[in-house]
Design an enzyme around this catalytic site. Structure first.
Site, PDB file in Angstrom:
ATOM      1  N   CYS A   1       0.909  -1.191   0.039  1.00 20.25           N
ATOM      2  CA  CYS A   1      -0.056   0.061  -0.131  1.00 20.25           C
ATOM      3  C   CYS A   1       0.741   1.320   0.077  1.00 20.25           C
ATOM      4  CB  CYS A   1      -1.073  -0.106   1.156  1.00 20.25           C
ATOM      5  SG  CYS A   1      -2.240   1.105   1.033  1.00 20.25           S
TER       6      CYS A   1
ATOM      7  N   GLU B   1      -0.924  -8.939   4.708  1.00 21.46           N
ATOM      8  CA  GLU B   1      -0.659  -9.105   6.299  1.00 21.46           C
ATOM      9  C   GLU B   1      -2.281  -8.947   6.926  1.00 21.46           C
ATOM     10  OE1 GLU B   1      -0.846  -4.617   5.955  1.00 21.46           O
ATOM     11  OE2 GLU B   1      -0.427  -6.348   4.487  1.00 21.46           O
TER      12      GLU B   1
ATOM     13  N   HIS C   1      -3.303  -5.711   1.012  1.00 18.47           N
ATOM     14  CA  HIS C   1      -2.760  -5.913   2.138  1.00 18.47           C
ATOM     15  C   HIS C   1      -2.526  -7.438   2.564  1.00 18.47           C
ATOM     16  CE1 HIS C   1      -2.430  -1.833   4.035  1.00 18.47           C
ATOM     17  NE2 HIS C   1      -3.383  -1.636   3.162  1.00 18.47           N
TER      18      HIS C   1
END
Length: 241
Positions: free
Chosen positions: A93, A212, A210
């Site tokens: 990002c 994660e 994302h």
């Protein structure tokens, strides 16, 4: 590219305004048990790291442009040396924005097509599994990851786009659940539906979604089918192959 042991050492860059650094550390340190340390942006050494992550957030408050000030931070020469040595570098990002501003990846990230901040989950098509980041996927596999950005529209000139296509540097595209990609499956107006690209060597990856946030079994399985709940974790684990 440099080979590593089964437990790569991870460094997560922390800029003023970073807010996804702890999320990444939770995955690398707590879920994967990889040695992980935070690297304040004024440090100048990442030599002990196999993987350097530039996380999401709003580095320096996104003043001027997203990532435009972070590129001048004291840590960035060491990050460039890390990439040039063939070690892994991941920009997520805001991190993707920093990588383009620093010239480590081509193109730029600009305001979303509709000028709105988008927080959602999107389908992505894996364009190739011939990179360290995608080896655990299948080519043209559809995965699902969260996005949260206001400036995620990927832009590059025609020659750059052709080069990305010709050298298989586009790793992820926004797509329909069945895998086709078109304007209706493009959340932010990115050219060629680009969600993530790598450099020519394949050791540097930038992506707007994302991973994660789709990597903790306890968080994701309650909200997604099991087939999609750990797509982000699969990306990280691909580095071990």
């Amino acid at each position: 590219m440099r080979a590593v042991s089964s437990s790569p050492k991870v460094g997560i860059i922390v800029f003023p305004g970073s807010n996804c650094d702890r999320d990444v550390a939770h995955i690398t340190q707590d879920i994967l048990n990889w040695p992980t340390r935070f690297i304040w942006h004024q440090e100048k050494d990442v030599a002990d790291c196999d993987l350097v992550v530039i996380p999401g957030g709003f580095s320096y408050g996104d003043y001027l442009r997203c990532g435009a000030i972070a590129r001048f931070s004291a840590i960035m020469p060491a990050v460039k040396d890390h990439a040039e040595a063939g070690k892994w570098l991941l920009g997520i990002c805001n991190g993707f924005q920093v990588l383009t501003e620093a010239g480590l990846l081509p193109g730029a990230l600009v305001r979303n097509r509709d000028l709105h901040f988008i927080c959602d989950r999107v389908h992505l098509r894996v364009e190739t599994n011939q990179t360290p980041w995608s080896r655990n996927f299948h080519t043209e596999q559809v995965i699902n990851l969260p996005i949260a950005h206001g400036e995620g529209c990927y832009y590059a000139d025609a020659d750059t786009l052709k080069s990305l296509e010709d050298h298989q540097q586009i790793l992820f595209r926004y797509c329909q659940p069945q895998g086709q990609w078109d304007a209706t499956s493009n959340p932010n107006g990115s050219l060629h539906n680009i969600a993530g690209i790598c450099n020519r060597r394949g050791n540097v990856l930038g992506l707007m979604p994302h991973p994660e946030r789709a990597a903790d079994p306890q968080m994701n399985q309650a909200h997604l089918p099991e087939s999609h709940s750990l797509d982000g974790l699969t990306l990280f684990r691909s580095l071990l192959n």
